[in-house]
Scaffold this motif. Structure first.
Motif, mmCIF file in Angstrom:
data_model
loop_
_atom_site.group_PDB
_atom_site.id
_atom_site.type_symbol
_atom_site.label_atom_id
_atom_site.label_comp_id
_atom_site.label_asym_id
_atom_site.label_seq_id
_atom_site.Cartn_x
_atom_site.Cartn_y
_atom_site.Cartn_z
ATOM 1 N N SER A 1 -8.587 -5.027 11.497
ATOM 2 C CA SER A 1 -7.915 -6.271 11.582
ATOM 3 C C SER A 1 -7.456 -6.751 12.931
ATOM 4 N N PRO A 2 -7.271 -8.088 13.093
ATOM 5 C CA PRO A 2 -7.011 -8.366 14.520
ATOM 6 C C PRO A 2 -5.787 -7.825 14.993
ATOM 7 N N LEU A 3 -4.692 -7.573 14.146
ATOM 8 C CA LEU A 3 -3.489 -6.750 14.671
ATOM 9 C C LEU A 3 -3.999 -5.223 15.117
ATOM 10 N N GLU A 4 -4.632 -4.638 14.248
ATOM 11 C CA GLU A 4 -4.955 -3.157 14.834
ATOM 12 C C GLU A 4 -5.758 -3.356 16.110
ATOM 13 N N ALA A 5 -6.784 -4.214 16.325
ATOM 14 C CA ALA A 5 -7.484 -4.348 17.662
ATOM 15 C C ALA A 5 -6.757 -4.708 18.345
ATOM 16 N N SER A 6 -5.671 -5.669 18.367
ATOM 17 C CA SER A 6 -4.512 -5.964 19.546
ATOM 18 C C SER A 6 -4.036 -4.511 19.961
ATOM 19 N N PHE A 7 -3.447 -3.790 18.839
ATOM 20 C CA PHE A 7 -2.957 -2.344 19.204
ATOM 21 C C PHE A 7 -4.024 -1.438 20.127
ATOM 22 N N GLU A 8 -5.253 -1.494 19.666
ATOM 23 C CA GLU A 8 -6.171 -0.865 20.324
ATOM 24 C C GLU A 8 -6.362 -1.198 21.779
ATOM 25 N N VAL B 1 1.109 2.878 12.519
ATOM 26 C CA VAL B 1 0.974 2.419 11.050
ATOM 27 C C VAL B 1 1.691 1.123 10.968
ATOM 28 N N VAL B 2 1.114 0.194 10.476
ATOM 29 C CA VAL B 2 2.038 -1.049 10.123
ATOM 30 C C VAL B 2 1.688 -1.540 8.914
ATOM 31 N N TYR B 3 2.576 -1.793 7.997
ATOM 32 C CA TYR B 3 2.439 -2.090 6.460
ATOM 33 C C TYR B 3 3.415 -3.146 6.033
ATOM 34 N N ASP B 4 2.648 -4.347 5.460
ATOM 35 C CA ASP B 4 3.607 -5.483 5.016
ATOM 36 C C ASP B 4 3.903 -4.968 3.488
ATOM 37 N N ILE B 5 5.175 -4.936 3.337
ATOM 38 C CA ILE B 5 5.457 -4.519 1.988
ATOM 39 C C ILE B 5 5.242 -5.517 1.034
ATOM 40 N N LYS C 1 3.473 -7.908 1.049
ATOM 41 C CA LYS C 1 1.785 -8.441 0.627
ATOM 42 C C LYS C 1 1.107 -6.999 0.118
ATOM 43 N N ASN C 2 1.893 -5.909 0.234
ATOM 44 C CA ASN C 2 1.592 -4.767 -0.177
ATOM 45 C C ASN C 2 0.171 -4.348 0.295
ATOM 46 N N LYS C 3 0.018 -4.537 1.959
ATOM 47 C CA LYS C 3 -1.115 -4.519 2.593
ATOM 48 C C LYS C 3 -0.947 -3.925 4.046
ATOM 49 N N LYS C 4 -1.677 -2.793 4.391
ATOM 50 C CA LYS C 4 -1.596 -2.049 5.653
ATOM 51 C C LYS C 4 -2.434 -2.925 6.493
ATOM 52 N N LEU C 5 -1.857 -3.002 7.728
ATOM 53 C CA LEU C 5 -2.463 -4.052 8.827
ATOM 54 C C LEU C 5 -2.916 -3.091 10.080
ATOM 55 N N VAL C 6 -2.314 -1.927 10.144
ATOM 56 C CA VAL C 6 -2.541 -0.902 11.120
ATOM 57 C C VAL C 6 -2.612 0.464 10.615
ATOM 58 N N SER C 7 -3.882 1.049 10.873
ATOM 59 C CA SER C 7 -3.913 2.554 10.695
ATOM 60 C C SER C 7 -4.701 3.063 11.783
ATOM 61 N N ILE C 8 -4.088 3.776 12.662
ATOM 62 C CA ILE C 8 -4.724 4.293 13.962
ATOM 63 C C ILE C 8 -4.272 5.676 13.868
ATOM 64 N N ASN C 9 -5.217 6.695 13.664
ATOM 65 C CA ASN C 9 -4.854 7.923 13.537
ATOM 66 C C ASN C 9 -3.750 8.450 12.743
ATOM 67 N N TYR D 1 8.776 -4.906 6.376
ATOM 68 C CA TYR D 1 7.278 -4.256 6.703
ATOM 69 C C TYR D 1 7.759 -2.774 7.368
ATOM 70 N N VAL D 2 6.795 -1.966 7.216
ATOM 71 C CA VAL D 2 6.990 -0.811 7.947
ATOM 72 C C VAL D 2 6.328 -0.754 9.448
ATOM 73 N N PHE D 3 6.794 -0.099 10.414
ATOM 74 C CA PHE D 3 6.316 0.149 11.703
ATOM 75 C C PHE D 3 6.539 1.410 11.911
ATOM 76 N N ILE D 4 5.541 2.361 12.291
ATOM 77 C CA ILE D 4 5.532 3.678 12.840
ATOM 78 C C ILE D 4 4.642 3.613 14.146
ATOM 79 N N GLY D 5 5.061 4.263 15.017
ATOM 80 C CA GLY D 5 4.580 4.513 16.395
ATOM 81 C C GLY D 5 4.776 6.012 16.889
ATOM 82 N N LEU D 6 3.918 6.644 17.114
ATOM 83 C CA LEU D 6 3.999 7.996 17.790
ATOM 84 C C LEU D 6 2.826 8.102 19.016
#
Length: 311
Positions: A44-51, A72-76, A78-86, A256-261
């Protein structure tokens, strides 16, 4: 004629996709110029922006080659995961393990094996809001030790696949053995919001207490947004995770859920701590805040038709 149609075919596809992802032209150009292997798993564009942002931090040597990242970014709604990086990568949990200690405690409360006393409520406030290590160890002892806490979690919440509690938090605060992952943290907060964990409303109350977060404070995210979160910090790991809730232009709540490590296991060795802990931590909390802003802006504008002032 066939040759002419063949040349136009990729252009038609790109134009179609552009309609599906209404992002500005500058962002779109950067997104489609990224090799597919750098686009994570959601594409997704958002995930690519993170990268792109993380790659930039590495090129500027703010993040080193030994830094590992997970998001991880998840729009609750919309029930849609927008970022899944490692997100399946097991990392040091630091104080993020306190989420799961609280879950094990409330599991025992639900089944009548522990009482939710005034003393315990005080320790919960200290553990979550002030990230008290003594209060965390209090609950680990109360529940029977690290191994017993892990048994409670594994026996009743098997979907937390990368989480394990094997040690009390040392007096120095340098806890390196307890582990978790962005996926487990994302699952934790999603199920918490859905009321699918024991005493979810009580747990949400503690996560809502004001604390030194890395995903809301010192960002341009509006003060009207509500945050439920817990940070984790040790020389070797900087992380934050939680739920952010805003109102869309029609006034409806959108969580929405935001997780960053960000983890660098070489920093667990004193010889590799070549800069002050404060500077090392602040460089990484800055990254989390900027990425949190990007997630909020993307969801608010692209999912719910809001408009933020350009920055």
């Amino acid at each position: 004629m066939l040759r002419y149609i063949h040349k136009l075919y990729p252009l038609v596809i790109c134009c179609t996709i552009a309609l599906l992802f209404p992002i500005d032209s500058a962002t779109a150009g950067k997104y489609w110029s990224i090799p597919s292997k750098l686009r994570g798993t959601i594409d997704s564009p958002l995930e690519a922006s993170f990268e792109l942002y993380v790659k930039n931090r590495r090129s500027r040597r703010i993040l080193s080659t030994t830094d590992r990242t997970s998001f991880v970014v998840y729009d609750i709604s919309k029930n849609k995961k927008l970022v899944s990086i490692n997100e399946d990568r097991q990392m040091m949990a630091a104080s993020l393990i306190k989420n799961f200690v609280m879950l094990a405690y409330f599991h025992e409360v639900r089944h009548g094996r522990q009482a939710h006393t005034a003393i315990n409520r005080g320790h919960l406030t200290a553990m979550i809001q002030r990230s008290s290590n003594p209060s965390t160890n209090y609950f680990i002892r109360l529940l029977g030790g690290p191994a017993q806490v892990t048994r409670i979690l594994k026996g009743n919440y098997p979907y937390f696949k990368q989480t394990r509690i094997v040690e009390y938090i040392p007096a120095s605060g340098r806890t390196y053995k307890n582990m978790t992952s962005a996926r487990d943290l994302g699952t934790f907060f999603l199920r918490l919001w859905q009321g699918r964990l024991p005493h979810s409303e009580k747990m949400k109350w503690y996560f809502k207490l004001k604390n030194g977060d890395y995903i809301f404070k010192k960002t341009y995210i509006p003060s009207s947004v509500t945050v439920y979160n817990k940070t984790g910090t040790v020389y070797g790991l900087v992380g934050d995770g939680g739920i952010l809730v805003f109102r869309d232009p029609r006034g409806k709540l959108r969580p929405y859920v935001f997780i960053g490590l960000m983890e660098d296991r070489t920093k667990t060795n004193r010889r590799n701590r070549w800069q002050s802990f404060a500077k090392w931590r602040n460089q990484r909390t800055y990254i989390l805040r900027r990425l949190s802003e990007r997630a909020y802006k993307y969801i608010y504008e692209n999912h719910y038709g809001g408009r933020l002032a350009r920055r």
